[in-house]
Motif scaffolding. Structure first.
Motif, PDB file in Angstrom:
ATOM      1  N   LEU A  41       0.813  -1.217   0.000  1.00 19.47           N
ATOM      2  CA  LEU A  41       0.000   0.000   0.000  1.00 19.47           C
ATOM      3  C   LEU A  41       0.848   1.269   0.000  1.00 19.47           C
ATOM      4  O   LEU A  41       0.388   2.317   0.422  1.00 19.47           O
ATOM      5  N   GLY A  42       2.077   1.174  -0.483  1.00 23.48           N
ATOM      6  CA  GLY A  42       2.917   2.357  -0.626  1.00 23.48           C
ATOM      7  C   GLY A  42       3.936   2.561   0.466  1.00 23.48           C
ATOM      8  O   GLY A  42       4.714   3.509   0.417  1.00 23.48           O
ATOM      9  N   GLY A  43       3.952   1.710   1.484  1.00 13.89           N
ATOM     10  CA  GLY A  43       4.977   1.803   2.518  1.00 13.89           C
ATOM     11  C   GLY A  43       4.538   2.450   3.804  1.00 13.89           C
ATOM     12  O   GLY A  43       5.264   2.396   4.795  1.00 13.89           O
ATOM     13  N   LYS A  44       3.389   3.083   3.845  1.00 13.80           N
ATOM     14  CA  LYS A  44       2.872   3.662   5.087  1.00 13.80           C
ATOM     15  C   LYS A  44       1.391   3.310   5.200  1.00 13.80           C
ATOM     16  O   LYS A  44       0.613   3.549   4.285  1.00 13.80           O
ATOM     17  N   TYR A  45       1.041   2.715   6.365  1.00 15.17           N
ATOM     18  CA  TYR A  45      -0.326   2.231   6.562  1.00 15.17           C
ATOM     19  C   TYR A  45      -0.605   2.218   8.058  1.00 15.17           C
ATOM     20  O   TYR A  45      -0.221   1.289   8.760  1.00 15.17           O
ATOM     21  N   VAL A  46      -1.237   3.275   8.572  1.00 14.57           N
ATOM     22  CA  VAL A  46      -1.451   3.411  10.015  1.00 14.57           C
ATOM     23  C   VAL A  46      -2.916   3.202  10.402  1.00 14.57           C
ATOM     24  O   VAL A  46      -3.312   3.515  11.515  1.00 14.57           O
ATOM     25  N   THR A  47      -3.728   2.655   9.475  1.00  9.02           N
ATOM     26  CA  THR A  47      -5.148   2.428   9.749  1.00  9.02           C
ATOM     27  C   THR A  47      -5.498   0.946   9.684  1.00  9.02           C
ATOM     28  O   THR A  47      -6.628   0.585   9.390  1.00  9.02           O
ATOM     29  N   GLY A  48      -4.526   0.092   9.968  1.00  5.05           N
ATOM     30  CA  GLY A  48      -4.738  -1.345   9.848  1.00  5.05           C
ATOM     31  C   GLY A  48      -5.426  -1.960  11.048  1.00  5.05           C
ATOM     32  O   GLY A  48      -4.803  -2.713  11.813  1.00  5.05           O
ATOM     33  N   PHE A  49      -6.695  -1.667  11.231  1.00  7.65           N
ATOM     34  CA  PHE A  49      -7.464  -2.232  12.341  1.00  7.65           C
ATOM     35  C   PHE A  49      -7.988  -3.603  11.898  1.00  7.65           C
ATOM     36  O   PHE A  49      -9.121  -3.743  11.433  1.00  7.65           O
ATOM     37  N   ASN A  50      -7.144  -4.634  12.035  1.00  7.21           N
ATOM     38  CA  ASN A  50      -7.472  -5.956  11.524  1.00  7.21           C
ATOM     39  C   ASN A  50      -6.816  -7.022  12.398  1.00  7.21           C
ATOM     40  O   ASN A  50      -6.374  -6.732  13.512  1.00  7.21           O
ATOM     41  N   ALA A  51      -6.726  -8.257  11.881  1.00  3.60           N
ATOM     42  CA  ALA A  51      -6.183  -9.365  12.661  1.00  3.60           C
ATOM     43  C   ALA A  51      -4.682  -9.516  12.504  1.00  3.60           C
ATOM     44  O   ALA A  51      -4.099 -10.426  13.095  1.00  3.60           O
ATOM     45  N   ASP A  52      -4.036  -8.655  11.743  1.00  5.76           N
ATOM     46  CA  ASP A  52      -2.603  -8.748  11.494  1.00  5.76           C
ATOM     47  C   ASP A  52      -1.830  -8.012  12.589  1.00  5.76           C
ATOM     48  O   ASP A  52      -1.863  -6.777  12.649  1.00  5.76           O
ATOM     49  N   PRO A  53      -1.109  -8.712  13.458  1.00  7.45           N
ATOM     50  CA  PRO A  53      -0.373  -8.026  14.534  1.00  7.45           C
ATOM     51  C   PRO A  53       0.766  -7.157  14.016  1.00  7.45           C
ATOM     52  O   PRO A  53       1.282  -6.316  14.757  1.00  7.45           O
ATOM     53  N   SER A  54       1.165  -7.316  12.756  1.00  9.38           N
ATOM     54  CA  SER A  54       2.196  -6.447  12.189  1.00  9.38           C
ATOM     55  C   SER A  54       1.727  -5.000  12.101  1.00  9.38           C
ATOM     56  O   SER A  54       2.547  -4.078  12.109  1.00  9.38           O
ATOM     57  N   SER A  55       0.413  -4.797  12.008  1.00 10.81           N
ATOM     58  CA  SER A  55      -0.127  -3.441  11.914  1.00 10.81           C
ATOM     59  C   SER A  55       0.237  -2.610  13.139  1.00 10.81           C
ATOM     60  O   SER A  55       0.438  -1.398  13.041  1.00 10.81           O
ATOM     61  N   ALA A  56       0.336  -3.263  14.296  1.00 10.23           N
ATOM     62  CA  ALA A  56       0.628  -2.537  15.533  1.00 10.23           C
ATOM     63  C   ALA A  56       2.065  -2.046  15.593  1.00 10.23           C
ATOM     64  O   ALA A  56       2.384  -1.180  16.410  1.00 10.23           O
ATOM     65  N   LEU A  57       2.952  -2.554  14.743  1.00 12.35           N
ATOM     66  CA  LEU A  57       4.316  -2.050  14.701  1.00 12.35           C
ATOM     67  C   LEU A  57       4.363  -0.654  14.097  1.00 12.35           C
ATOM     68  O   LEU A  57       5.290   0.102  14.358  1.00 12.35           O
ATOM     69  N   GLN A  58       3.358  -0.307  13.299  1.00 11.99           N
ATOM     70  CA  GLN A  58       3.268   1.020  12.710  1.00 11.99           C
ATOM     71  C   GLN A  58       2.377   1.952  13.511  1.00 11.99           C
ATOM     72  O   GLN A  58       2.628   3.143  13.576  1.00 11.99           O
ATOM     73  N   ASN A  59       1.326   1.405  14.118  1.00  8.16           N
ATOM     74  CA  ASN A  59       0.417   2.207  14.936  1.00  8.16           C
ATOM     75  C   ASN A  59      -0.097   1.349  16.082  1.00  8.16           C
ATOM     76  O   ASN A  59      -0.948   0.475  15.870  1.00  8.16           O
ATOM     77  N   PRO A  60       0.389   1.543  17.294  1.00 11.85           N
ATOM     78  CA  PRO A  60      -0.021   0.689  18.420  1.00 11.85           C
ATOM     79  C   PRO A  60      -1.498   0.793  18.767  1.00 11.85           C
ATOM     80  O   PRO A  60      -2.028  -0.089  19.445  1.00 11.85           O
ATOM     81  N   ALA A  61      -2.179   1.848  18.315  1.00 12.68           N
ATOM     82  CA  ALA A  61      -3.605   1.968  18.600  1.00 12.68           C
ATOM     83  C   ALA A  61      -4.437   0.942  17.842  1.00 12.68           C
ATOM     84  O   ALA A  61      -5.623   0.763  18.139  1.00 12.68           O
ATOM     85  N   THR A  62      -3.836   0.262  16.859  1.00 14.14           N
ATOM     86  CA  THR A  62      -4.572  -0.751  16.102  1.00 14.14           C
ATOM     87  C   THR A  62      -4.622  -2.096  16.817  1.00 14.14           C
ATOM     88  O   THR A  62      -5.247  -3.041  16.315  1.00 14.14           O
ATOM     89  N   ILE A  63      -3.962  -2.223  17.961  1.00 11.76           N
ATOM     90  CA  ILE A  63      -4.033  -3.477  18.721  1.00 11.76           C
ATOM     91  C   ILE A  63      -5.486  -3.714  19.134  1.00 11.76           C
ATOM     92  O   ILE A  63      -6.092  -2.881  19.803  1.00 11.76           O
TER      93      ILE A  63
END
Length: 339
Positions: A41-63
């Motif tokens: 998705l271009g290298g920046k993705y801070v809205t990943g509110f999903n089941a992928d725990p990798s999303s929290a490495l970019q934005n901890p609020a997605t946990i």
């Protein structure tokens, strides 16, 4: 407690708000993206509110509770002999189902040939860095707002020089399940070196990113719009290769204007079939395109694409990011449901 956390965050942000990008800080690997979802998705993705725990490495609020007992392992075949990746895991604890997150990000720069000051060969040496993070997110009662934080411990070894540091990531998230509209804000890498390489203290690569995402109704498409590097407005620079010299020898210097500089903060992404077991993704990074494109050549710099496939408890993902005719990277990832 919340007021104290916000005060600490404000002070850290004020002290680091003048941080620059591009070679003026240490631990630069902290801003590399090791997830194929984010890379596509271009290298920046801070809205990943999903089941992928990798999303929290970019934005901890997605946990969130969807990450419970999910394990993500990612690997990036980067430029030359550089390889890096990440491991992330989330788990709920206690009667209140508190969601805790842990992650490891690492990079190996390969092997280098050593030489002394007069050019005689010495022994080979290597370089590597790693960060261990622990995160937690909290949902504000009776609302669609979330806040979270990652605490990171950083270790770096470059030849015989070593450094240890610590950093804090803070994230905010608005997630509306009905409208399928998300807003994410991440303030990352606010911290310091505990020990320096050679008695010179360096700044960490502070990054402030703001993202918007929405899944369209009756159409299997989710769009993502991210504004990156908001901690520094002026990120455009003069490129001497784009200077124009007329017949009289007068030089018209390359001078990126307001619009060009503004676009370099923009990252666009699209997901097709985002809620199905098979997903196709594409992205475009304006800054990467402007800085890496070659004059008078079509290099497709800034473009990225990827896909993911879910098979039972396993989810496989791949992404390809284009830098120029001579450089690109592939990212591989697997998510495992351990429930």
């Amino acid at each position: 407690m919340m007021r104290r956390c916000l005060l600490i965050l404000f002070l850290l942000f004020v002290f680091k708000a003048t941080s620059q990008i591009g070679g003026r800080y240490t631990y630069q690997f902290l801003n590399l993206v090791s997830s194929p979802h984010q890379s596509a998705l271009g290298g920046k993705y801070v809205t990943g509110f999903n089941a992928d725990p990798s999303s929290a490495l970019q934005n901890p609020a997605t946990i969130n509770e969807l990450m419970d007992n999910q394990l993500a392992v990612n690997y990036v075949n980067y430029i030359a002999d550089v390889n890096y990746g990440s491991v992330a895991y989330a788990k709920s604890f206690g009667a209140k189902n508190l969601m805790l997150h842990a992650g490891v990000t690492y990079i190996n720069y390969g092997t280098f040939s050593g030489f002394d000051e007069v050019g005689n060969p010495t022994s080979d040496f290597g370089a590597n860095e790693a960060a261990i993070s622990f995160g937690y997110a909290y949902r504000i009662p009776n609302s669609d707002f979330y806040t979270g934080a990652n605490l990171k411990f950083i270790s770096s070894k470059l030849e015989q020089y070593t450094s240890i540091g610590g950093a804090l990531d803070v994230g905010f998230m608005y997630h509306n399940e009905t409208s399928k509209f998300d807003v994410g804000l991440a303030i990352r890498n606010a911290g310091t070196q505990f020990t320096t390489y050679d008695s010179v203290r360096e700044d960490l690569p502070l990054a402030v990113d703001l993202g918007f995402a929405k899944t369209l109704e009756n159409v299997p498409i989710r769009w993502n719009f991210t504004l990156e590097n908001l901690q520094t407005w002026d990120i455009a620079f003069n490129n001497p290769n784009r200077d124009i010299t007329d017949l009289e020898g007068n030089i018209d210097r390359d001078d990126p204007g307001f619009i060009n500089n503004a676009l370099r903060h923009v990252v666009l992404g699209l997901e097709f079939f985002p809620e199905n077991n098979f997903t196709i993704r594409a992205g475009y990074n304006f800054r990467r395109s402007e800085e890496l494109k070659i004059i008078d050549q079509r290099s497709f710099a800034g473009l990225s694409a990827g896909l993911s496939l879910k098979l039972g408890k396993f989810k496989f993902a791949y992404s390809y990011a284009r830098y120029n005719n001579a450089a690109a990277s592939s990212t591989f990832g697997i998510n495992v449901n351990l429930l």
